[in-house]
Design a protein around this motif. Structure first.
Motif, mmCIF file in Angstrom:
data_model
loop_
_atom_site.group_PDB
_atom_site.id
_atom_site.type_symbol
_atom_site.label_atom_id
_atom_site.label_comp_id
_atom_site.label_asym_id
_atom_site.label_seq_id
_atom_site.Cartn_x
_atom_site.Cartn_y
_atom_site.Cartn_z
ATOM 1 N N ASP A 110 0.696 -1.090 -0.071
ATOM 2 C CA ASP A 110 -0.099 0.166 0.059
ATOM 3 C C ASP A 110 1.036 1.192 -0.028
ATOM 4 N N LEU A 111 1.901 1.234 0.786
ATOM 5 C CA LEU A 111 2.879 2.441 0.827
ATOM 6 C C LEU A 111 3.666 2.710 -0.287
ATOM 7 N N VAL A 112 4.065 1.702 -1.122
ATOM 8 C CA VAL A 112 4.676 1.714 -2.380
ATOM 9 C C VAL A 112 3.620 2.146 -3.514
ATOM 10 N N ALA A 113 2.389 1.843 -3.376
ATOM 11 C CA ALA A 113 1.667 2.196 -4.513
ATOM 12 C C ALA A 113 1.150 3.647 -4.197
ATOM 13 N N TYR A 114 1.081 3.929 -2.818
ATOM 14 C CA TYR A 114 0.727 5.493 -2.524
ATOM 15 C C TYR A 114 1.616 6.345 -3.133
ATOM 16 N N ILE A 115 2.980 6.117 -2.663
ATOM 17 C CA ILE A 115 4.086 6.923 -3.230
ATOM 18 C C ILE A 115 4.091 6.972 -4.729
ATOM 19 N N ARG A 116 3.850 6.017 -5.418
ATOM 20 C CA ARG A 116 3.908 6.173 -7.001
ATOM 21 C C ARG A 116 2.550 6.628 -7.320
ATOM 22 N N SER A 117 1.540 6.893 -6.668
ATOM 23 C CA SER A 117 0.435 7.481 -7.100
ATOM 24 C C SER A 117 0.206 8.916 -6.991
ATOM 25 N N LEU A 118 1.278 9.515 -6.177
ATOM 26 C CA LEU A 118 1.415 10.951 -5.970
ATOM 27 C C LEU A 118 2.376 11.532 -7.129
ATOM 28 N N PRO A 119 1.748 12.322 -8.139
ATOM 29 C CA PRO A 119 2.836 13.105 -9.238
ATOM 30 C C PRO A 119 4.056 13.527 -8.739
ATOM 31 N N GLU A 120 3.915 14.347 -7.498
ATOM 32 C CA GLU A 120 4.815 15.214 -6.935
ATOM 33 C C GLU A 120 6.029 14.280 -6.214
ATOM 34 N N TYR A 121 5.815 12.977 -6.133
ATOM 35 C CA TYR A 121 6.620 11.962 -5.463
ATOM 36 C C TYR A 121 6.998 10.963 -6.214
ATOM 37 N N SER A 122 6.302 10.507 -7.161
ATOM 38 C CA SER A 122 6.452 9.232 -8.030
ATOM 39 C C SER A 122 7.809 9.443 -8.646
ATOM 40 N N SER A 123 8.126 10.244 -9.273
ATOM 41 C CA SER A 123 9.398 10.430 -10.053
ATOM 42 C C SER A 123 10.481 10.873 -9.010
ATOM 43 N N GLN A 124 10.171 11.363 -7.806
ATOM 44 C CA GLN A 124 11.298 11.776 -7.074
ATOM 45 C C GLN A 124 12.056 10.776 -6.493
ATOM 46 N N PHE A 125 11.604 9.466 -6.089
ATOM 47 C CA PHE A 125 11.641 8.583 -5.063
ATOM 48 C C PHE A 125 12.245 7.244 -5.778
ATOM 49 N N CYS A 126 13.127 6.859 -5.459
ATOM 50 C CA CYS A 126 13.460 5.358 -6.071
ATOM 51 C C CYS A 126 13.001 4.611 -4.448
ATOM 52 N N ILE A 127 12.224 3.461 -4.702
ATOM 53 C CA ILE A 127 11.679 2.823 -3.654
ATOM 54 C C ILE A 127 12.072 1.524 -3.274
ATOM 55 N N GLY A 128 12.553 1.491 -2.439
ATOM 56 C CA GLY A 128 13.002 -0.100 -1.764
ATOM 57 C C GLY A 128 11.935 -0.693 -0.885
ATOM 58 N N VAL A 129 12.008 -2.244 -0.789
ATOM 59 C CA VAL A 129 11.133 -2.759 -0.059
ATOM 60 C C VAL A 129 12.131 -3.900 0.759
ATOM 61 N N ALA A 130 11.416 -4.447 1.889
ATOM 62 C CA ALA A 130 12.256 -5.479 2.480
ATOM 63 C C ALA A 130 11.800 -7.074 2.210
ATOM 64 N N ALA A 131 12.701 -7.914 2.159
ATOM 65 C CA ALA A 131 12.367 -9.318 1.985
ATOM 66 C C ALA A 131 13.062 -9.962 2.947
ATOM 67 N N TYR A 132 12.308 -11.036 3.435
ATOM 68 C CA TYR A 132 12.741 -12.002 4.414
ATOM 69 C C TYR A 132 12.951 -13.382 4.067
ATOM 70 N N PRO A 133 14.421 -13.676 3.795
ATOM 71 C CA PRO A 133 14.744 -15.323 3.209
ATOM 72 C C PRO A 133 14.348 -16.341 4.194
ATOM 73 N N ASP A 134 14.455 -15.855 5.489
ATOM 74 C CA ASP A 134 13.933 -16.896 6.404
ATOM 75 C C ASP A 134 12.549 -16.803 6.929
ATOM 76 N N GLY A 135 11.849 -16.144 6.228
ATOM 77 C CA GLY A 135 10.478 -16.002 6.717
ATOM 78 C C GLY A 135 10.200 -14.693 7.557
ATOM 79 N N HIS A 136 9.195 -14.323 7.477
ATOM 80 C CA HIS A 136 8.581 -12.963 8.215
ATOM 81 C C HIS A 136 8.318 -13.470 9.680
ATOM 82 N N THR A 137 9.081 -12.853 10.537
ATOM 83 C CA THR A 137 8.672 -13.169 12.002
ATOM 84 C C THR A 137 7.476 -12.733 12.410
ATOM 85 N N GLY A 138 6.835 -13.740 13.244
ATOM 86 C CA GLY A 138 5.644 -13.618 13.831
ATOM 87 C C GLY A 138 4.431 -14.168 12.850
#
Length: 604
Positions: free
Chosen positions: A132-160
Motif C-alpha cells: 500500500d505504501l509503495v503504491a501510494y507513493i507511486r500514485s502521487l505526481p509530486e513524489y512518484s518520480s522523486q523517489f527510488c523505492i525499496g522494499v524488504a524481503a525475508y529469506p528466512d520468513g517473516h517473523t511472527g
C-alpha cells in the motif's frame, strides 16, 4: 542520486556496499554518530540507510539524520518509512520532509503489526501493508518520480507469521509490481538457504536488484536477541562455533567479522552478488574490518564477471543449476574461516572507533552513537503480541501483576514485556532479593549484583577480552507507588551516607533523585591488558530519563493488547499512570549485600 541508478553506474563486477544506521536517543549520541558516519564515509559506501521507528516514534531524529547524511555529507541516503501505526498525514509529511532534504530513496516497510492486532482498525485505512505504501507513493505526481523505492524481503520468513515461502514470494512480487525498484533483505546467516531462496525469487519473475542484509555479530547476547526478534535461521555450525567463545566478547566480535567475510565471499563466488547492505548497529570497527578483509575498501575485483545482483534475462536452467564447487553452510565454522589479519584492533580509525565496542546492559553511555533502539526493522518493543499473552495471560489485578513478575523470576514464564529473554544467570545471584522486592509489589525490571574483580572469562558476569577483570556496582530498578518513592528519598537522605544514588520518574515527567547535575555513575567497568579502563554501563540523568520514556511506553503497548474498557487494559493503563520508575545504585561494589541492606532497611 537514485540508488538503482548508482548500482547500474557502478559496474557489473565492482563490489559495493551500503551502511545502515539508527538515530540515537540522545543529542550527544546523535552528534557522536555524525562523527562516526563521517569516518565511515571515507570507505565510500554506495549509500547509507536511516531507520524509522514503529509508528514514526523516531520521526524527527530519522529525518534530521537523513538530512545531515544527504545534504551535509553528500551520502545518498535511503530513508526507512513504515506505514502501520502512522497517523493521518504522517506519510505525506515524511515524504515532503524527505524531498526537502534532498533524499531520493525510500525503503517502504509495513512495520510490525499494531499491538493487539485482533481488535485493530487502521488509523489510516490506506496503509495496511508495505504494498500500500509503495503504491501510494507511486500514485502521487509530486513524489512518484522523486523517489527510488525499496522494499524488504525475508529469506528466512517473516517473523511472527507462519512461514509460507511461496506466499511470501508472491507478496514480494506484488510490492515490486506496485512500483518497488530494489529489495533489501532482512539479516540472515544461512547462506545455503539464501542462495536457494534467491533462485526462487528470480524464477517468480522478480528482476529488480536484491541486496543481502549482513549483520556482523557484535556480542553473543545481541546476536541471540536479534536473531530471535527477526526469526533468523542460524546454522548449527555457527552455534557450534559460538558456544565455546560466547563468554569472550572479543573472540565473538572477531568471529562475527570472519563469518561475515565468509558469507560475502560465498555470495560473490556462488551467487554472483557483489553488493551487500551492512547493518552496523551504529558501531564502526567490525564493518570496517569486514570490508578490509574483503579488500573492498580499494579497487574492486579486476575480473569481469556478471553481477547477479541485477537479473537481466534469467535462463530456464539458471534457477536449477548448483555450482559444482558449492560449499555447504554447515561447513562455515570457526575452524575453517579465513583468519583475520593483524591485531584485534585492525581497522580502527582512531580511539573513537572502539570506545563502545562492548555494550553491556540497558543504559550504556548516553554519549554513545549506539545508545538507542537497535531494532532496524521497526519490530515490537514488547515482543509479538501472541507470545506476550501466552506468557503473561490476562492480568486484572495488582496481585496478578505481582504473580507474573514472580513467575518470571521462578522461570515459570520465559519473558515479560520488560524482559524479552529468560532470566539471566546473573540475576540468579540475587534472586532472593528480587523475589522479596517483587512480593512487596515493587516489580523489578532491571538489576545487577555487585562484583569485585571477577575474571573477564567468568561464565556468569564476565565480558570483554580474556585475561582481564570486571567490576559491577549493585543496582536495581523497579516500579512502585509514589509513597514508596517518598520513603526511599527519606532513607537515602538519612542513611545513604553518600553511598547511594537514586533516580525516580513518573509518566507525566515528574523527576526526583539525589544524583548531582552532570554526575555519571559507571556501574560496570573492566580492566584489560593493553587497554584503558572500559566503562560499559553508565547510569546518569539523560540515559535514565530516556529509558523512562520507553519503560512507560511498554505499559501502554502491553495495555493495547487487550480490548478497550477491558479489565486488563484498565489495570495496565492505571499502573502506567500512577506508578513511578525507580533506579537505585549502591557504590560499595566490594560488599555484595550493601545495596540490599539499604533497600530492606526498615529501622528508620
Amino acid at each position: 542520486m537514485k540508488f538503482t541508478d548508482k548500482i547500474r553506474a557502478h559496474g557489473p563486477s565492482s563490489p559495493f556496499f551500503s551502511f545502515e544506521f539508527f538515530p540515537p536517543r540522545t543529542d550527544q549520541g546523535f552528534e557522536n554518530l555524525i562523527a562516526r558516519i563521517s569516518r565511515l564515509a571515507s570507505l565510500n559506501p554506495l549509500a547509507v540507510s536511516i531507520t524509522w521507528g514503529a509508528g514514526g516514534s523516531t520521526k524527527d531524529r530519522s529525518l534530521d539524520l537523513a538530512g545531515v547524511t544527504q545534504a551535509e555529507y553528500g551520502l545518498d541516503t535511503i530513508l526507512h518509512l513504515t506505514c502501520t501505526n502512522m497517523e493521518q498525514g504522517m506519510v505525506d509529511d515524511a515524504l515532503k520532509a524527505a524531498k526537502a532534504r534532498g533524499v531520493q530513496n525510500i525503503l517502504a516497510l509495513r512495520g510490525d503489526p499494531p499491538r493487539g492486532e485482533e481488535q485493530w482498525t487502521p488509523v489510516d485505512s490506506r496503509f495496511a501493508h508495505g504494498t500500500d505504501l509503495v503504491a501510494y507513493i507511486r500514485s502521487l505526481p509530486e513524489y512518484s518520480s522523486q523517489f527510488c523505492i525499496g522494499v524488504a524481503a525475508y529469506p528466512d520468513g517473516h517473523t511472527g507469521q507462519l512461514h509460507d515461502e511461496r506466499a511470501e514470494i508472491e507478496y514480494l512480487k506484488a510490492k515490486v509490481d506496485a512500483g518497488a525498484d530494489f529489495i533489501v533483505t532482512q539479516l540472515f546467516y544461512d547462506v545455503d538457504n539464501f542462495l536457494e531462496w534467491i533462485k526462487k525469487v528470480r524464477k517468480a519473475g522478480i528482476t529488480v536488484p536484491i541486496i543481502p542484509g549482513i549483520m556482523p555479530i557484535q556480542t553473543y547476547s545481541s546476536f541471540l536477541r536479534l536473531t530471535k526478534l527477526c526469526g533468523t535461521l542460524v546454522p548449527e555450525s555457527v552455534i557450534a562455533a559460538l558456544e565455546p567463545i560466547k563468554h569472550d566478547d572479543q573472540l565473538v566480535k572477531d568471529y562475527g567479522v570472519q563469518l561475515a567475510v565468509a558469507m560475502i565471499k560465498r555470495l560473490t563466488s556462488e551467487g554472483g552478488i557483489f553488493g551487500v547492505h551492512l547493518c552496523t548497529l551504529n558501531l564502526e570497527k567490525s564493518v570496517q574490518r569486514v570490508l578490509e578483509d574483503l579488500q573492498w575498501t580499494g579497487i574492486g575485483s579486476s575480473e569481469e564477471v556478471p553481477n547477479k545482483l541485477i537479473e537481466e534475462t534469467p535462463t530456464e536452467n539458471e534457477h536449477t543449476v548448483t555450482p559444482s564447487n558449492a560449499t555447504s553452510s554447515a561447513k562455515i565454522g570457526l575452524a575453517n574461516l579465513p583468519a583475520v589479519e593483524g591485531e584485534a584492533g585492525r581497522g580502527e580509525l582512531n580511539k573513537a572507533a572502539s570506545w563502545d565496542d562492548f555494550p553491556n546492559g540497558r543504559f550504556g553511555d548516553f554519549k554513545s552513537p549506539a545508545f538507542g533502539s537497535s531494532d532496524q526493522w521497526g519490530g515490537p518493543a514488547i515482543g509479538q503480541h501472541a507470545e506476550v499473552i501466552a506468557q503473561c495471560g490476562h492480568p486484572k489485578t495488582l496481585d496478578d501483576l505481582t504473580a507474573i513478575f514472580l513467575d518470571y523470576l521462578h522461570s515459570k514464564i520465559l519473558m515479560t514485556p520488560f524482559s524479552p529473554a529468560p532470566l539471566s544467570p546473573e540475576s540468579l545471584m540475587i534472586l532472593p532479593h528480587l523475589e522479596r522486592l517483587t512480593r512487596r509489589g515493587w516489580w523489578t525490571v532491571g538489576s545487577q549484583p555487585a562484583v569485585d574483580g571477577a575474571s573477564s572469562s567468568d561464565e556468569v558476569v564476565g565480558w570483554g577480552p580474556r585475561a582481564g577483570y570486571v567490576f559491577q556496582k549493585g543496582f536495581v530498578e523497579f516500579f512502585c507507588k509514589e509513597e514508596d518513592v517518598d520513603a526511599i528519598e527519606r532513607k537515602a537522605l538519612e542513611r545513604g551516607e553518600g553511598w547511594v544514588h537514586w533516580f525516580a520518574a513518573s509518566k507525566n515527567g515528574e523527576c526526583r533523585g539525589n544524583v548531582p547535575e552532570g554526575a555519571r555513575n559507571a556501574v560496570t567497568w573492566g580492566v584489560f591488558p593493553g587497554q584503558e579502563i572500559a566503562q560499559t554501563t553508565i547510569i546518569e540523568r539523560e540515559s535514565f530519563f530516556s529509558w523512562k520514556d520507553e519503560a512507560f511506553s511498554i505499559w501502554s503497548d502491553w495495555a493495547s493488547l487487550y480490548r478497550p474498557q477491558s479489565a486488563e487494559r484498565e489495570l495496565l493503563e492505571r499502573v502506567r499512570d500512577e506508578r513511578w520508575l525507580v533506579s537505585i545504585v549502591h557504590h560499595d561494589y566490594r560488599d555484595p549485600q550493601a545495596l540490599w541492606t539499604f533497600v530492606f532497611d526498615e529501622t528508620m
